[in-house]
Design an enzyme around this catalytic site. Structure first.
Site, short mmCIF file in Angstrom:
data_model
loop_
_atom_site.label_atom_id
_atom_site.label_comp_id
_atom_site.label_asym_id
_atom_site.label_seq_id
_atom_site.Cartn_x
_atom_site.Cartn_y
_atom_site.Cartn_z
N GLY A 382 0.83 -1.20 0.00
CA GLY A 382 0.00 0.00 0.00
C GLY A 382 0.87 1.25 0.00
N SER A 383 0.44 2.24 0.75
CA SER A 383 1.03 3.59 0.63
C SER A 383 2.47 3.70 1.11
CB SER A 383 0.17 4.59 1.40
OG SER A 383 -1.11 4.68 0.82
N THR A 384 2.99 2.71 1.88
CA THR A 384 4.40 2.80 2.26
C THR A 384 5.30 2.67 1.03
OG1 THR A 384 4.44 0.41 2.74
CG2 THR A 384 4.01 1.90 4.57
N SER A 438 -0.97 11.07 1.61
CA SER A 438 -1.02 9.70 1.08
C SER A 438 -2.10 9.56 0.00
CB SER A 438 -1.28 8.69 2.20
OG SER A 438 -1.00 7.37 1.78
#
Length: 669
Positions: A382-384, A438
């Site tokens: 995901g957003s990491t 994000s």
């Protein structure tokens, strides 16, 4: 000459049977002779030879003979004269003595020859056979398994004194008595032990292993039994694996097989050949199980295993495990993990998993607790993963941290509609603001400024699709398709962390690269090995890889500080006195024929201090069912707790600098 006349013929022959006086022959005579029998001669006449000697008398008439025999039968038989006694004539004694001596000498020569054969020719052969019969069965002299130590020399796995309990069936006096007494202490079935002893005894076997690795206390209890009960019971000194810290770092350290000497998981498996050493062997002459003091013996000494020094800090590991276990319980997550890594060297200070297990009793733990999730569990980050897209675009000169974008809350690409996490009016954020908020849509807009091949190249340079290189069992390389296999939407989804998968350790390595000025260093969990002489041999790591420039890495690090400041999604990760850079991640869990509704992976990865990076701390929770599913709510607090303790433990002081004021653009603040 004519023969002499036979004498004057007699004229007084009886008339019966007498030859006629003239040459006439009786009736039936042929040639002047009677037709049967010898020629009759007159009684009293004697036949003489040509020399006048009498040859025999003429036979008597039959009537006369019969009368004489009848008369003789009536007479008593005259007494028989006893036979004269024989006289024994003795032989020569000297001859017999010589013969006896010769026979004796021959026999003695046979004995002497055989004796010479036995003692002179075949002595070594028979001596070897005799020794072989007295030699005990070869016994293993176990090598002591090396210790697994934390970075400060604290034992995470060690070996303690133990004994194998064995029986020599040939020396067991009463199998039933011995089996009953010993089985009770060893928690064995007495009937089975008795049957095994009797079977081996009948086959002539001298060895039967009953129990491995009993404690010295139990050995003493068995030795205190009645002589009949313990007859034939022997002990072989060995060692038993134990884990003094119990569950601390259990998923990293692993465990050895319950009744053996080989590693089955973790470093115990990965470093098995180094830890195990080489067993020795012992044979000796014995009588009734007791070694003969002057008997032959063959001993090959064991070579103990080497110690393994890990990069793990036991105290930081303990806090990481406690913190993630509490959060997993609170959020009712399936599992959770934490990785604490040195930002410069890639050394792993902690690698925690919840649930975990106690390696001393690993066989009682559920299978789900035995895995090492930070290296073996693939999930969509995901957003990491957005920091990789932003770093690639900045490195390629496509954007700067201050580049302005127009970002709606959803966007259509390749026949798909992509949304931000929450509905919002159209923003005009900077790229820094896109990262701080994000935004999926804003990240897609950044990625569109590069080709698919360029984005793919940078993601792979950051480590996606390849193993981190710790050497731990079960280490995964992630799931990242080749660019030629991307679907129409893949070039957009990979930009914000969907459509590719990796492990938590891979995500930690991405942030280590940025914290280390754009140079990726392979993460490591083994610091060195220690030989018998105490000398350490440092472990070798892979060659460092330049991913982005130091300037790009510094810009991205500053942009990530905005995530933890007011208005960012990771404000719960802020640590008083320290500058923190990080990124939240909330990804849908793949499966169910696509993405499972209501199932999320909540993550947070951060660096501290942001201005002088020392630590990278990565956190993830799989499918939380309570509290929240956002990484900023669940992962960020764990980061704060673990990072704060690690900074104190390692003695990392605050830098005293304050985070720069960053322009996020118009993001609804």
């Amino acid at each position: 000459m004519s023969p002499a006349p036979m004498g004057p013929a007699r004229t007084d022959r009886p008339t019966s049977g007498a030859r006629p006086a003239t040459g006439a022959r009786p009736a039936g005579a042929v040639g002047g002779r009677p037709t049967s029998g010898a020629r009759p001669r007159p009684v009293g006449s004697a036949r003489t030879s040509g020399y006048g000697e009498a040859r025999y008398r003429a036979p008597r008439p039959r009537a006369y003979d019969a009368a004489r025999r009848s008369e003789q039968a009536r007479r008593p038989a005259p007494p028989r004269r006893p036979a004269a006694p024989r006289t024994l004539t003795l032989g020569d004694g000297r001859r017999r003595l010589k013969a006896a001596l010769l026979v004796l000498a021959f026999i003695l020569s046979l004995f002497a020859g055989r004796l010479f054969q036995l003692q002179g020719v075949e002595a070594s052969q028979y001596a070897a056979q005799a020794v072989d019969k007295r030699m005990t069965n070869p016994r293993v002299l176990p090598a002591v398994r090396g210790e697994i130590l934390d970075r400060h020399g604290v034992a995470l796995a060690t070996s303690v004194e133990a004994y194998d309990v064995v029986a020599n069936p040939q020396n067991v006096e009463e199998p039933a008595v011995t089996a009953k007494a010993v089985a009770r202490l060893l928690d064995l079935d007495a009937a089975e032990v008795q049957a095994d002893i009797e079977e081996r005894k009948a086959k002539g076997s001298k060895y039967l292993r009953l129990k491995q690795r009993v404690t010295p206390e139990l050995r003493a209890t068995i030795r205190a039994l009645d002589p009949t009960e313990k007859a034939g019971i022997e002990f072989i000194k060995t060692s038993r694996r134990t884990y003094p810290a119990d569950s601390v770092a259990a998923n990293v350290v692993g465990y050895v097989e319950r009744d053996g000497d080989h590693g089955k998981a973790g470093l115990e498996l990965a470093m098995d050949s180094t830890l195990a050493g080489t067993d020795g062997k012992a044979e000796y002459e014995a009588a009734k199980g007791t070694q003969l003091p002057t008997g032959a013996a063959t001993i090959v000494q064991p070579v103990d295993g080497q110690d393994v020094v890990t990069t793990i800090d036991r105290d930081i590991q303990w806090v990481a495990q406690s913190s993630i276990a509490a959060k997993v319980k609170e959020a009712k997550a399936d599992w959770g993990s934490v990785v604490v890594m040195d930002a410069k060297t890639g050394e792993v200070y902690a690698m925690a998993t919840a649930p975990t297990f106690n390696p001393n009793t690993y066989y009682k733990a559920p299978a789900a607790a035995l895995g090492n999730y930070p290296v073996s569990a693939n999930y969509e980050p995901g957003s990491t993963a957005k920091v990789m897209t932003v770093a690639a675009a900045i490195q390629e000169g496509k954007v700067t941290p201050m580049t302005r974008l127009t970002v709606p809350d959803h966007i259509g690409r390749a026949g798909e509609v992509f949304h931000d996490d929450e509905p919002h009016p159209t923003w005009q954020p900077t790229v820094t603001g896109v990262l701080a908020k994000s935004s999926n849509v804003g990240t897609i807009q950044v990625a569109e400024r590069m080709s698919a091949g360029t984005l793919d190249r940078y993601l792979r340079k950051f480590g996606m699709g390849s193993k981190p290189g710790t050497g731990l069992p079960g280490e995964e390389n992630g799931l990242f398709p080749q660019v030629k296999d991307w679907s129409g939407s893949t070039r957009y989804t990979v930009a914000f962390g969907q459509g590719l998968a990796g492990t938590l350790l891979q995500q930690a390595s991405v942030y280590q690269t940025l914290a280390n000025g754009g140079v990726r260093v392979a993460p490591s969990v083994v610091k060195a090995t220690v030989g018998a002489d105490g000398a350490q041999s440092p472990a070798t790591n892979g060659k460092p890889t330049r991913v982005v420039s130091a300037a790009t890495a510094k810009q991205v690090m500053q942009m990530m500080e905005a995530v933890v400041l007011e208005g960012g999604t990771g404000i719960r990760a802020a640590i008083p006195g320290y500058r923190v850079a990080g990124k939240t991640g909330t990804a849908q869990i793949a499966g169910c024929g696509g993405y499972c509704a209501g199932k999320f992976q909540a993550s947070f990865v951060g660096v501290v201090p942001a201005d002088k990076p020392r630590l990278v701390v990565a956190v993830t929770l799989h499918y939380p069912k309570k509290v929240s599913h956002f990484g900023g709510v669940l992962g960020a607090p764990v980061f704060k707790e673990v990072a704060s303790f690690a900074l104190q433990t390692l003695g990392v002081p605050p830098t005293g600098a304050r985070s720069p004021k960053l322009n996020l653009g118009n993001v609804g603040r």
